[in-house]
Scaffold this active site. Structure first.
Site, PDB file in Angstrom:
ATOM      1  N   GLU A 110      -3.923 -30.019 -18.943  1.00 48.28           N
ATOM      2  CA  GLU A 110      -4.498 -28.707 -18.590  1.00 48.28           C
ATOM      3  C   GLU A 110      -5.188 -28.064 -19.798  1.00 48.28           C
ATOM      4  O   GLU A 110      -6.017 -27.172 -19.644  1.00 48.28           O
ATOM      5  CB  GLU A 110      -3.382 -27.735 -18.137  1.00 48.28           C
ATOM      6  CG  GLU A 110      -2.743 -28.091 -16.816  1.00 48.28           C
ATOM      7  CD  GLU A 110      -1.463 -27.258 -16.568  1.00 48.28           C
ATOM      8  OE1 GLU A 110      -1.251 -26.234 -17.252  1.00 48.28           O
ATOM      9  OE2 GLU A 110      -0.686 -27.674 -15.688  1.00 48.28           O
ATOM     10  N   ASP A 143      12.443 -34.153 -28.749  1.00 44.59           N
ATOM     11  CA  ASP A 143      13.734 -34.525 -29.318  1.00 44.59           C
ATOM     12  C   ASP A 143      14.604 -35.208 -28.258  1.00 44.59           C
ATOM     13  O   ASP A 143      14.669 -34.759 -27.108  1.00 44.59           O
ATOM     14  CB  ASP A 143      14.427 -33.244 -29.806  1.00 44.59           C
ATOM     15  CG  ASP A 143      15.667 -33.515 -30.630  1.00 44.59           C
ATOM     16  OD1 ASP A 143      15.540 -34.176 -31.668  1.00 44.59           O
ATOM     17  OD2 ASP A 143      16.763 -33.067 -30.232  1.00 44.59           O
TER      18      ASP A 143
HETATM   19  O1  TEU Z   1      18.143 -36.946 -33.216  1.00 45.08           O
HETATM   20  C1  TEU Z   1      18.517 -37.687 -32.078  1.00 45.08           C
HETATM   21  C2  TEU Z   1      19.276 -38.864 -32.284  1.00 45.08           C
HETATM   22  O2  TEU Z   1      19.417 -39.621 -31.332  1.00 45.08           O
HETATM   23  C3  TEU Z   1      20.305 -38.942 -33.336  1.00 45.08           C
HETATM   24  O3  TEU Z   1      21.273 -39.773 -32.785  1.00 45.08           O
HETATM   25  C4  TEU Z   1      20.021 -39.577 -34.604  1.00 45.08           C
HETATM   26  O4  TEU Z   1      20.057 -40.944 -34.432  1.00 45.08           O
HETATM   27  C5  TEU Z   1      21.163 -39.130 -35.465  1.00 45.08           C
HETATM   28  O5  TEU Z   1      20.783 -37.858 -35.928  1.00 45.08           O
HETATM   29  C6  TEU Z   1      21.506 -40.005 -36.592  1.00 45.08           C
HETATM   30  O6  TEU Z   1      22.725 -39.559 -37.122  1.00 45.08           O
HETATM   31  C7  TEU Z   1      17.502 -35.740 -32.954  1.00 45.08           C
HETATM   32  C8  TEU Z   1      17.098 -35.041 -34.226  1.00 45.08           C
HETATM   33  O7  TEU Z   1      16.153 -35.804 -34.906  1.00 45.08           O
HETATM   34  C9  TEU Z   1      18.337 -34.773 -35.020  1.00 45.08           C
HETATM   35  O8  TEU Z   1      18.041 -34.201 -36.261  1.00 45.08           O
HETATM   36  C10 TEU Z   1      19.218 -33.851 -34.215  1.00 45.08           C
HETATM   37  O9  TEU Z   1      20.443 -33.684 -34.868  1.00 45.08           O
HETATM   38  C11 TEU Z   1      19.488 -34.410 -32.822  1.00 45.08           C
HETATM   39  O10 TEU Z   1      18.312 -34.869 -32.196  1.00 45.08           O
HETATM   40  C12 TEU Z   1      20.079 -33.356 -31.932  1.00 45.08           C
HETATM   41  O11 TEU Z   1      19.098 -32.431 -31.574  1.00 45.08           O
END
Ligand code: TEU
Length: 523
Positions: free
Chosen positions: A251, A200
């Site tokens: 690993e 993420d």
């Molecule tokens: O999303 C990361 C991300 O960069 C977000 O900016 C995405 O573009 C945004 O949710 C759009 O509005 C990840 C996950 O996929 C998301 O669901 C999470 O909310 C976020 O990370 C925080 O962990």
């Protein structure tokens, strides 16, 4: 594809766990619900599933606010459910990817609680004094992705950084204990049999230690700008972290993989994440950002295939995920039928391109974005954080319709309320309503995936554009495979001698209607 290189052209199905299938009748999907539907995914013909976070979490951001990365939230099950899920998936021929969230923790994580209590754990986050005479102003002008400042003040005076919700404090990746914790965590889950990890916010881990002001507004923070020295996106130092992670995957033998969620605008910057000693794959998000336009699509395909090919990595195409408006709606706002027609064509385009692809649950049913959820049910932090100006991402997260004539459509126990309400008209889109209908979206997905598996030209490899009329994309894969996508307003002809293998719409007398794609042999 041999088993060590399975990921180079895998089709991976994203399961947004709380909206996929519910086994315990509480209206929220869970791991046992997913396990009970693995047969459906194997029949669909995908290679793997990626499950969004099911760790212990206060669920402020749908589980992307992790309180304990080694524990399963009771909402989703318990640790044995993970082990059974992996075992059962392997039994039916599916691999399992989990989601790891290294950029931040929940504010309920023991580290952050200890940090607030003044412990040395404070050094694992970004605490900074404020500006202004009494430190009453945030340290920088950085904005949170969900809206509002990226800093929150704690009793005692300092501010902590959160690129997302205040309940998601950012970790300091220059801290050795943070690095060690995640390395240990990767070993913890790989040793339990998971096949891969989706990372993420992979582009966000490191921050410029000088903490410079950005001088930009909310919108820009959500989309990293096209430059390489942003203070908190896509910093060069993140690559060292991923090189150490790659070694950890190694690993556990060949075939354990990473996919980076890295929102970077330039394919050459994305390619840096997938160099041979770094991550295996990274999502190519460009299809989420470009219009249903032949010129734009072709440019995205060329740039992506070129940049990734230069480092020997496969492309990883995406049409939808749990963060964006469903592509049926995105491809033709306000016209669901046209959107479905285009979505059918987009699928054949995507699956004919070199590399792998990610599907998002429900796209195989042709689900559209639910744009009229009542305000009272909106759960995405975007809604509140934006001062109720952006409705957020709930519209693509509505629980799946499986069967039956009325909500909950087999998603949960009859009579139970789903955590987001399902539209009544989804009765025609349930998996069982589509299963035996050769004209259905589900049928197209199954046929396309089966054809892709069987055809030697598809998956990893190269492509060559062919001459085509304006508004038409036509390309060949070797041996003996062609794809034509008609994005113009007029029917177009197939190449001479082409034999239709699969079409997204009615092709008669060799004429391909607008918004239709064809896979063909010969020609
Ligand atoms: O999303 C990361 C991300 O960069 C977000 O900016 C995405 O573009 C945004 O949710 C759009 O509005 C990840 C996950 O996929 C998301 O669901 C999470 O909310 C976020 O990370 C925080 O962990």
């Amino acid at each position: 594809m041999d088993s060590a290189n399975w990921w180079r052209d895998a089709v991976v199905y994203e399961v947004y766990v709380r909206s996929f299938a519910d086994a315990d009748g509480d209206g929220t999907g869970d791991l046992a619900g997913l396990r009970s539907r693995l047969g459906y995914l194997a029949d669909l013909g995908v290679d793997a599933v990626w499950t969004t976070p099911w760790y212990r979490s206060p669920m402020v951001d749908g589980g992307y606010d992790v309180e304990d990365h080694r524990a399963v939230d009771p909402l989703f099950g318990a640790e044995p459910d993970v082990l059974e899920l992996v075992a059962e998936a392997h039994r039916v021929g599916l691999r399992v990817l989990i989601d790891v969230v290294p950029n931040h923790t929940s504010d309920r994580h023991p580290w952050f609680r200890a940090a607030l209590a003044g412990g040395p754990e404070r050094a694992r986050y970004h605490f900074r004094p404020g500006r202004g005479a009494a430190g009453e102003l945030p340290p920088t002008d950085w904005r949170s992705v969900f809206g509002g400042p990226a800093w929150t003040r704690v009793p005692g005076g300092e501010w902590y950084l959160h690129l997302f919700a205040p309940e998601q404090p950012d970790l300091d990746w220059d801290n050795a204990e943070v690095r060690a914790e995640f390395e240990d965590l990767l070993r913890f889950w790989f040793s339990r049999g998971v096949d891969g990890v989706r990372i993420d916010v992979a582009h966000g881990l490191l921050k410029d230690p000088r903490f410079p002001d950005l001088g930009v507004d909310d919108e820009e923070i959500a989309r990293p700008p096209d430059r390489s020295h942003h203070p908190h996106w896509d910093r060069d130092g993140v690559h060292e972290i991923y090189r150490s992670w790659r070694a950890i995957a190694g690993e556990f033998g060949p075939g354990r993989v990473f996919v980076a969620e890295a929102w970077v605008d330039r394919p050459d910057r994305l390619a840096r994440y997938v160099r041979p000693d770094e991550l295996h794959t990274a999502f190519n998000f460009d299809f989420l950002r470009c219009a249903w336009d032949p010129g734009e699509l072709r440019e995205v395909i060329d740039r992506t295939v070129g940049a990734l090919g230069a480092v020997g990595a496969p492309a990883t195409w995406v049409l939808s995920n749990h963060d964006v408006v469903r592509h049926v709606t995105r491809l033709a706002p306000g016209d669901v039928e046209l959107g479905r027609r285009r979505a059918r064509a987009a699928l054949l385009l995507m699956l004919a391109l070199p590399g792998g692809a990610y599907l998002y649950q429900g796209e195989e049913l042709g689900l559209e974005e639910v744009e009229d959820l009542p305000e009272a049910v909106l759960a995405d932090p975007t809604w509140e954080r934006s001062g109720r100006t952006r409705r957020g991402r709930d519209g693509c997260r509505v629980p799946l319709p499986w069967s039956g004539e009325a909500p909950p459509f087999g998603f949960t126990a009859d009579g139970a309320a789903t955590w987001l309400p399902q539209p009544e008209h989804w009765r025609t889109l349930t998996a069982s309503a589509q299963a035996d209908d050769p004209g259905s979206m589900l049928h197209l997905y199954r046929t396309a995936l089966a054809t892709r598996r069987a055809h030697p030209a598809l998956g990893d490899g190269t492509m060559a554009w062919r001459p085509a009329p304006p508004g038409v994309l036509s390309f060949a894969r070797e041996p003996g495979f062609g794809c034509v996508v008609n994005l113009s307003a007029e029917p177009c002809a197939l190449p001479d001698g082409a034999r239709v293998l699969l079409a997204s719409g009615p092709v008669t007398g060799g004429r391909v209607p607008p918004d239709t794609a064809v896979w063909h042999g010969g020609g």
